[in-house]
Design a protein around this motif. Sequence first.
Motif, PDB file in Angstrom:
ATOM      1  N   ARG A   1       0.835  -1.215   0.000  1.00 27.48           N
ATOM      2  CA  ARG A   1       0.000   0.000   0.000  1.00 27.48           C
ATOM      3  C   ARG A   1       0.864   1.257   0.000  1.00 27.48           C
ATOM      4  O   ARG A   1       0.574   2.224  -0.710  1.00 27.48           O
ATOM      5  CB  ARG A   1      -0.931  -0.007   1.216  1.00 27.48           C
ATOM      6  CG  ARG A   1      -2.056  -1.031   1.141  1.00 27.48           C
ATOM      7  CD  ARG A   1      -3.107  -0.747   2.199  1.00 27.48           C
ATOM      8  NE  ARG A   1      -2.557  -0.788   3.546  1.00 27.48           N
ATOM      9  CZ  ARG A   1      -2.472  -1.896   4.282  1.00 27.48           C
ATOM     10  NH1 ARG A   1      -2.891  -3.053   3.779  1.00 27.48           N
ATOM     11  NH2 ARG A   1      -1.979  -1.862   5.500  1.00 27.48           N
ATOM     12  N   GLN A   2       1.912   1.242   0.814  1.00 30.19           N
ATOM     13  CA  GLN A   2       2.797   2.407   0.865  1.00 30.19           C
ATOM     14  C   GLN A   2       3.474   2.639  -0.484  1.00 30.19           C
ATOM     15  O   GLN A   2       3.621   3.781  -0.925  1.00 30.19           O
ATOM     16  CB  GLN A   2       3.853   2.207   1.956  1.00 30.19           C
ATOM     17  CG  GLN A   2       3.303   2.277   3.368  1.00 30.19           C
ATOM     18  CD  GLN A   2       4.362   1.969   4.418  1.00 30.19           C
ATOM     19  OE1 GLN A   2       5.425   1.419   4.121  1.00 30.19           O
ATOM     20  NE2 GLN A   2       4.075   2.315   5.664  1.00 30.19           N
TER      21      GLN A   2
ATOM     22  N   GLU B   1       1.049   4.290  -2.874  1.00 30.59           N
ATOM     23  CA  GLU B   1       0.840   5.700  -2.538  1.00 30.59           C
ATOM     24  C   GLU B   1       2.067   6.537  -2.897  1.00 30.59           C
ATOM     25  O   GLU B   1       1.947   7.638  -3.448  1.00 30.59           O
ATOM     26  CB  GLU B   1       0.532   5.832  -1.042  1.00 30.59           C
ATOM     27  CG  GLU B   1       0.398   7.261  -0.533  1.00 30.59           C
ATOM     28  CD  GLU B   1      -0.732   8.032  -1.196  1.00 30.59           C
ATOM     29  OE1 GLU B   1      -0.712   9.273  -1.122  1.00 30.59           O
ATOM     30  OE2 GLU B   1      -1.629   7.399  -1.797  1.00 30.59           O
TER      31      GLU B   1
ATOM     32  N   ARG C   1       2.240   7.019  -6.589  1.00 32.03           N
ATOM     33  CA  ARG C   1       1.250   8.019  -7.014  1.00 32.03           C
ATOM     34  C   ARG C   1       1.768   9.428  -6.757  1.00 32.03           C
ATOM     35  O   ARG C   1       1.631  10.323  -7.602  1.00 32.03           O
ATOM     36  CB  ARG C   1      -0.069   7.795  -6.267  1.00 32.03           C
ATOM     37  CG  ARG C   1      -1.212   8.695  -6.736  1.00 32.03           C
ATOM     38  CD  ARG C   1      -2.400   8.610  -5.805  1.00 32.03           C
ATOM     39  NE  ARG C   1      -2.094   9.155  -4.496  1.00 32.03           N
ATOM     40  CZ  ARG C   1      -2.028  10.460  -4.226  1.00 32.03           C
ATOM     41  NH1 ARG C   1      -2.239  11.355  -5.188  1.00 32.03           N
ATOM     42  NH2 ARG C   1      -1.753  10.885  -3.004  1.00 32.03           N
TER      43      ARG C   1
END
Length: 270
Positions: free
Chosen positions: A94-95, A98, A101
Amino acid sequence: MEETLEARTISANGVCPAFAHTRRQLFNMYHERYLSECERLSDEASAKDGAAFKMMPFECSSNGMSGTFGWAKIKARLLKLHESLRAEIETWRRQGAEQTRLLRASHDASVNSCVHYLLQQEERIKREIPEGASIGADPANACVWTATLFGPPDSPWDGGMFTVEMVFPPDFPDAPPAVRFTTPLFHPQINGQGVPYLRCLVMWTYAEPKERTIATVMRQLVGLFAHDPSPEPATHINPAAAALHFSRSEEERKESKRRVKRCVQRSMDM
């Protein structure tokens, strides 16, 4: 000297960071073997859950170890630990998404060095990997890479195509990635969840910086198929596969080859 002292730094919970990385890798590799041993031992009449420890010949009342077997609690603890480690890897995923992005949005200052490193090194890494493999980052997540390994010619794995996922922690390359085959395989050095036994991952934080690379991981992954499985029992994280492959029974060794052939055939259908 500075690197040695840094490696020995003790974290807040009293665990050396280098040992913590090694412990994480070993547990992911061996946890299925731990569980199978719990199952095997709990079936023994003298060691069932709740059975008292048997006093050994060298023990006496003043120096013995009293207590009862608690396999159910041990198994629950093992499963909980494994779940925690898997959750940690999902956090890295998930990190990474992110951070990637943010980088795409040009907020470079907010992006950790791991993402920058992986993206900057991607082309060089692709050139360094051994023959018979390919690798690349997920366009939406620089911390998740997919590698494809091709079964070497004239080997039991000839014709197969095996996929590996690597998830990188925020402190890579100081810490090793989580590596897992997503193609089901029957191999003494690959456990049932696809985690391979790779010495480079176990010894990552003790290796020279030049060896803490994706290319090193890829070379050892390719070696799993290019060479016969190691006879070293400590590397056998798939006991069922090891038992058949190293069996003295010709029929069981033939069964091992049949299982490998089925893996190769399934890999081409995926």
